[in-house]
Design a protein around this motif. Structure first.
Motif, PDB file in Angstrom:
ATOM      1  N   VAL A 147     -12.351  25.395  -3.745  1.00 52.60           N
ATOM      2  CA  VAL A 147     -13.703  25.924  -3.947  1.00 52.60           C
ATOM      3  C   VAL A 147     -14.077  26.877  -2.814  1.00 52.60           C
ATOM      4  CG1 VAL A 147     -16.156  25.342  -4.072  1.00 52.60           C
ATOM      5  CG2 VAL A 147     -14.474  23.937  -5.295  1.00 52.60           C
ATOM      6  N   ARG A 148     -13.771  26.502  -1.580  1.00 48.38           N
ATOM      7  CA  ARG A 148     -14.092  27.366  -0.429  1.00 48.38           C
ATOM      8  C   ARG A 148     -13.388  28.710  -0.561  1.00 48.38           C
ATOM      9  NH1 ARG A 148     -13.979  22.582   2.611  1.00 48.38           N
ATOM     10  NH2 ARG A 148     -11.760  22.777   3.074  1.00 48.38           N
TER      11      ARG A 148
ATOM     12  N   SER B  15      -9.654  15.263  -3.627  1.00 44.37           N
ATOM     13  CA  SER B  15     -10.915  15.956  -3.397  1.00 44.37           C
ATOM     14  C   SER B  15     -10.830  16.945  -2.233  1.00 44.37           C
ATOM     15  CB  SER B  15     -12.035  14.951  -3.146  1.00 44.37           C
ATOM     16  OG  SER B  15     -11.751  14.141  -2.019  1.00 44.37           O
ATOM     17  N   THR B  16      -9.939  16.672  -1.276  1.00 38.92           N
ATOM     18  CA  THR B  16      -9.758  17.613  -0.158  1.00 38.92           C
ATOM     19  C   THR B  16      -9.190  18.927  -0.662  1.00 38.92           C
ATOM     20  OG1 THR B  16      -9.390  15.795   1.390  1.00 38.92           O
ATOM     21  CG2 THR B  16      -8.649  17.985   2.070  1.00 38.92           C
TER      22      THR B  16
ATOM     23  N   LEU C 137     -17.037  13.450  -6.572  1.00 39.01           N
ATOM     24  CA  LEU C 137     -16.914  14.610  -7.455  1.00 39.01           C
ATOM     25  C   LEU C 137     -16.885  14.206  -8.923  1.00 39.01           C
ATOM     26  CD1 LEU C 137     -16.485  17.588  -8.068  1.00 39.01           C
ATOM     27  CD2 LEU C 137     -14.053  17.297  -7.573  1.00 39.01           C
TER      28      LEU C 137
ATOM     29  N   GLN D  10     -19.414  21.025  -9.743  1.00 38.83           N
ATOM     30  CA  GLN D  10     -18.407  21.063  -8.676  1.00 38.83           C
ATOM     31  C   GLN D  10     -18.959  21.766  -7.439  1.00 38.83           C
ATOM     32  OE1 GLN D  10     -13.981  21.317  -9.488  1.00 38.83           O
ATOM     33  NE2 GLN D  10     -14.412  23.429  -8.988  1.00 38.83           N
ATOM     34  N   THR D  11     -19.674  22.859  -7.646  1.00 37.12           N
ATOM     35  CA  THR D  11     -20.300  23.555  -6.520  1.00 37.12           C
ATOM     36  C   THR D  11     -21.375  22.677  -5.875  1.00 37.12           C
ATOM     37  OG1 THR D  11     -19.896  25.719  -7.531  1.00 37.12           O
ATOM     38  CG2 THR D  11     -21.608  25.606  -5.828  1.00 37.12           C
TER      39      THR D  11
ATOM     40  N   TRP E 193     -21.448  19.437  -5.788  1.00 39.49           N
ATOM     41  CA  TRP E 193     -20.727  18.411  -5.012  1.00 39.49           C
ATOM     42  C   TRP E 193     -20.222  18.991  -3.703  1.00 39.49           C
ATOM     43  CZ3 TRP E 193     -15.451  19.244  -4.112  1.00 39.49           C
ATOM     44  CH2 TRP E 193     -14.819  18.233  -3.370  1.00 39.49           C
ATOM     45  N   TYR E 194     -19.688  20.214  -3.757  1.00 42.80           N
ATOM     46  CA  TYR E 194     -19.149  20.848  -2.560  1.00 42.80           C
ATOM     47  C   TYR E 194     -20.231  21.021  -1.490  1.00 42.80           C
ATOM     48  CZ  TYR E 194     -17.295  24.555   0.419  1.00 42.80           C
ATOM     49  OH  TYR E 194     -16.898  25.306   1.508  1.00 42.80           O
TER      50      TYR E 194
ATOM     51  N   ALA F 154     -11.917  20.778  -2.627  1.00 46.18           N
ATOM     52  CA  ALA F 154     -12.891  21.414  -1.738  1.00 46.18           C
ATOM     53  C   ALA F 154     -12.313  22.680  -1.115  1.00 46.18           C
ATOM     54  CB  ALA F 154     -13.314  20.437  -0.640  1.00 46.18           C
ATOM     55  N   ARG F 155     -11.044  22.635  -0.727  1.00 45.18           N
ATOM     56  CA  ARG F 155     -10.403  23.821  -0.151  1.00 45.18           C
ATOM     57  C   ARG F 155     -10.347  24.935  -1.189  1.00 45.18           C
ATOM     58  NH1 ARG F 155      -6.087  21.547   1.972  1.00 45.18           N
ATOM     59  NH2 ARG F 155      -7.025  21.551   4.046  1.00 45.18           N
TER      60      ARG F 155
END
Length: 212
Positions: A122-123, A115-116, A189, A179-180, A182-183, A119-120
């Motif tokens: 997605v950013r 998940s890390t 997720l 996904q967004t 969750w972010y 998240a990266r």
């Protein structure tokens, strides 16, 4: 006829081929990790292939052995998920409701992801308009294509027929939106995506008809 001393062509054993593929995959993932850290720190648009190669401790020529272009570092994330979901869908029971199969397969695959790293990713994508456009295109062509293939087979239609094609687009969009969500909000997720997919769980013939 060749003489006794003639050399036979070398044929790599299946296990050796798999070991080589695993080494290449591990090396590519290491380059991808280095690239994502740079993208997150500097922004996707400002990082060059030379920057990535230097951070990964390789040459630019070696980088191109793993990725045809910088964009493909981000595409690799989508492609891996698409391939994993395709395999998970193939393993679902044939009499299972189609959208339940999609939900379960996607949840299984996403639960196994880091998940890390997600998240990266997605950013990085959301911070660059160009990267966002590229990833939307990849999602439509590759991930949604996997869903359309599966849904078409379950419905007895071609993947590009209206129903499986549009349901695949809808499911793909829901996954991206979840996904967004969750972010921004946190949580689990895989569960967030699974819950979001219940929105269309009852739309197609053979749907579960209930929410679990």
């Amino acid at each position: 006829m060749a003489g006794d001393g003639a050399k036979r062509p070398y044929r790599m054993s299946p296990s050796a081929r798999q070991a080589r593929a695993d080494r290449l995959e591990a090396a590519a993932r290491a380059v991808e990790s280095a690239a994502l850290l740079l993208f997150e720190d500097r922004g996707f648009d400002l990082v060059t292939v030379d920057d990535i190669a230097a951070a990964a401790g390789i040459s630019a020529r070696t980088f191109f052995r793993y990725f045809p272009a910088k964009d493909d570092v981000l595409r690799g994330v989508v492609r891996r998920r698409a391939q994993a979901v395709a395999a998970a869908l193939a393993a679902r029971p044939p009499d299972e409701a189609p959208m339940r199969s999609v939900r379960q397969a996607v949840q299984e695959v996403v639960a196994a992801e880091d998940s890390t790293d997600v998240a990266r990713w997605v950013r990085v994508v959301e911070a660059s308009l160009y990267a966002t456009r590229v990833m939307l295109g990849v999602s439509v062509l590759e991930f949604n294509g996997v869903l359309a293939e599966f849904l078409g087979a379950r419905l007895g239609e071609a993947p590009d027929d209206l129903e499986p094609a549009m349901l695949a687009v809808a499911a793909g969009a829901i996954i991206l939106a979840a996904q967004t969500r969750w972010y921004l909000r946190g949580g689990d997720l895989a569960a967030t995506i699974s819950d979001a997919l219940t929105v269309i769980d009852t739309v197609i013939p053979g749907g579960s008809g209930t929410r679990e």
